[in-house]
Motif scaffolding. Sequence first.
Motif, PDB file in Angstrom:
ATOM      1  N   LYS A  77       2.949   0.548   6.649  1.00  0.00           N
ATOM      2  CA  LYS A  77       3.640  -0.723   6.803  1.00  0.00           C
ATOM      3  C   LYS A  77       4.379  -1.057   5.512  1.00  0.00           C
ATOM      4  N   ASP A  78       5.666  -1.419   5.653  1.00  0.00           N
ATOM      5  CA  ASP A  78       6.438  -1.781   4.469  1.00  0.00           C
ATOM      6  C   ASP A  78       6.145  -3.230   4.069  1.00  0.00           C
ATOM      7  N   MET A  79       6.865  -3.744   3.065  1.00  0.00           N
ATOM      8  CA  MET A  79       6.598  -5.088   2.547  1.00  0.00           C
ATOM      9  C   MET A  79       6.834  -6.184   3.573  1.00  0.00           C
ATOM     10  N   MET A  80       7.653  -5.854   4.617  1.00  0.00           N
ATOM     11  CA  MET A  80       7.939  -6.846   5.657  1.00  0.00           C
ATOM     12  C   MET A  80       7.027  -6.687   6.866  1.00  0.00           C
ATOM     13  N   GLY A  81       6.123  -5.722   6.794  1.00  0.00           N
ATOM     14  CA  GLY A  81       5.172  -5.521   7.874  1.00  0.00           C
ATOM     15  C   GLY A  81       5.611  -4.544   8.946  1.00  0.00           C
ATOM     16  N   ALA A  82       6.802  -3.937   8.780  1.00  0.00           N
ATOM     17  CA  ALA A  82       7.289  -2.972   9.761  1.00  0.00           C
ATOM     18  C   ALA A  82       6.698  -1.597   9.484  1.00  0.00           C
ATOM     19  N   MET A  83       6.448  -0.831  10.552  1.00  0.00           N
ATOM     20  CA  MET A  83       5.946   0.522  10.393  1.00  0.00           C
ATOM     21  C   MET A  83       7.111   1.414   9.972  1.00  0.00           C
ATOM     22  N   ARG A  84       6.965   2.102   8.857  1.00  0.00           N
ATOM     23  CA  ARG A  84       8.054   2.875   8.264  1.00  0.00           C
ATOM     24  C   ARG A  84       7.567   4.282   7.928  1.00  0.00           C
ATOM     25  N   SER A  85       8.479   5.243   7.971  1.00  0.00           N
ATOM     26  CA  SER A  85       8.162   6.610   7.563  1.00  0.00           C
ATOM     27  C   SER A  85       9.340   7.175   6.777  1.00  0.00           C
ATOM     28  N   ALA A 138       0.851  -1.182   0.000  1.00  0.00           N
ATOM     29  CA  ALA A 138       0.000   0.000   0.000  1.00  0.00           C
ATOM     30  C   ALA A 138       0.886   1.232   0.000  1.00  0.00           C
ATOM     31  N   ALA A 139       0.536   2.196  -0.810  1.00  0.00           N
ATOM     32  CA  ALA A 139       1.330   3.423  -0.876  1.00  0.00           C
ATOM     33  C   ALA A 139       1.339   4.107   0.484  1.00  0.00           C
ATOM     34  N   PRO A 140       2.453   4.707   0.862  1.00  0.00           N
ATOM     35  CA  PRO A 140       2.528   5.408   2.145  1.00  0.00           C
ATOM     36  C   PRO A 140       1.479   6.520   2.238  1.00  0.00           C
ATOM     37  N   ASP A 141       0.993   6.727   3.438  1.00  0.00           N
ATOM     38  CA  ASP A 141       0.016   7.779   3.720  1.00  0.00           C
ATOM     39  C   ASP A 141       0.785   9.038   4.116  1.00  0.00           C
ATOM     40  N   ASN A 142       0.643  10.124   3.347  1.00  0.00           N
ATOM     41  CA  ASN A 142       1.412  11.329   3.660  1.00  0.00           C
ATOM     42  C   ASN A 142       0.628  12.359   4.474  1.00  0.00           C
ATOM     43  N   ASN A 143      -0.389  11.874   5.169  1.00  0.00           N
ATOM     44  CA  ASN A 143      -1.097  12.729   6.125  1.00  0.00           C
ATOM     45  C   ASN A 143      -0.483  12.507   7.497  1.00  0.00           C
ATOM     46  N   PRO A 144       0.214  13.519   8.058  1.00  0.00           N
ATOM     47  CA  PRO A 144       0.892  13.347   9.348  1.00  0.00           C
ATOM     48  C   PRO A 144      -0.039  12.899  10.471  1.00  0.00           C
ATOM     49  N   ALA A 145      -1.310  13.258  10.370  1.00  0.00           N
ATOM     50  CA  ALA A 145      -2.264  12.919  11.428  1.00  0.00           C
ATOM     51  C   ALA A 145      -2.508  11.415  11.515  1.00  0.00           C
ATOM     52  N   ASN A 146      -2.174  10.684  10.439  1.00  0.00           N
ATOM     53  CA  ASN A 146      -2.427   9.248  10.419  1.00  0.00           C
ATOM     54  C   ASN A 146      -1.205   8.413  10.783  1.00  0.00           C
ATOM     55  N   MET A 147      -0.098   9.061  11.050  1.00  0.00           N
ATOM     56  CA  MET A 147       1.118   8.328  11.388  1.00  0.00           C
ATOM     57  C   MET A 147       1.031   7.791  12.812  1.00  0.00           C
ATOM     58  N   VAL A 148       1.433   6.552  12.992  1.00  0.00           N
ATOM     59  CA  VAL A 148       1.341   5.892  14.298  1.00  0.00           C
ATOM     60  C   VAL A 148       2.330   6.513  15.284  1.00  0.00           C
ATOM     61  N   ALA A 149       1.889   6.747  16.504  1.00  0.00           N
ATOM     62  CA  ALA A 149       2.735   7.333  17.543  1.00  0.00           C
ATOM     63  C   ALA A 149       3.848   6.370  17.937  1.00  0.00           C
ATOM     64  N   GLY A 150       4.968   6.937  18.376  1.00  0.00           N
ATOM     65  CA  GLY A 150       6.057   6.100  18.856  1.00  0.00           C
ATOM     66  C   GLY A 150       7.415   6.691  18.575  1.00  0.00           C
ATOM     67  N   THR A 151       8.436   5.897  18.844  1.00  0.00           N
ATOM     68  CA  THR A 151       9.816   6.290  18.583  1.00  0.00           C
ATOM     69  C   THR A 151      10.266   5.640  17.280  1.00  0.00           C
ATOM     70  N   TYR A 152      10.831   6.443  16.405  1.00  0.00           N
ATOM     71  CA  TYR A 152      11.293   5.966  15.102  1.00  0.00           C
ATOM     72  C   TYR A 152      12.808   6.106  15.010  1.00  0.00           C
TER      73      TYR A 152
END
Length: 199
Positions: free
Chosen positions: A154-162, A22-36
């Motif tokens: 989520k990337d192709m391996m299922g990891a949350m990526r930005s 799935a193409a990345p979502d470029n709406n900052p409001a939809n990005m999952v909270a956490g440490t990257y």
Amino acid sequence: MSRLLASIALASTLLTSTIVFAAPDNNPANMVAGTYVLEKTHASINAKVMHQGYAFYHFRFDKFDASFDYDPKKPTEAQVVVTVDTKSMNTGYDKANEKFPVEFLAADKHPTATFKSSNITVADGNKGTMTGNLTLGGVTKPVSLDVVFNGAGKDMMGAMRSGFSASTTIKRSEFGLTKYVPVIGDDVALAIEVEFVKK
């Protein structure tokens, strides 16, 4: 023989499997909270300076790290920290790689450059400005970067990526780095491409 057949079967399965992407979502409001944290195999810091007025001379840094904490409810308060090994300056020319980190960046005395964000403003959609303090050559100055949030998901391996693209231009003389100015340009244009994965 059975192992060989099993390996062939596995390879065939992988090659014929449909990769869900799935193409990345470029709406900052939809990005999952956490440490990257920085995904170093898909990140680059490239730079260029004018050489004697003839053409731009390009180089990059091979060693750097970065991380940020993110809360979609407070996107402008994200804390970004970047560290760069100034000795890892890579011009593609071995002799220059030995001399330039010291001559241009005082890497012998200050082997690490750091950037710590202090403010983020959102402009149009996924674009904004990030301001922070850059410490280079032992001198700390405020710097602003134009930033594009390319998206998260989520990337192709299922990891949350930005992923982000950023650019800015600094004057090396403002950091006490004046070697060869103005023969070698004072302005250093930085182009940054980074991907992060959620811890």
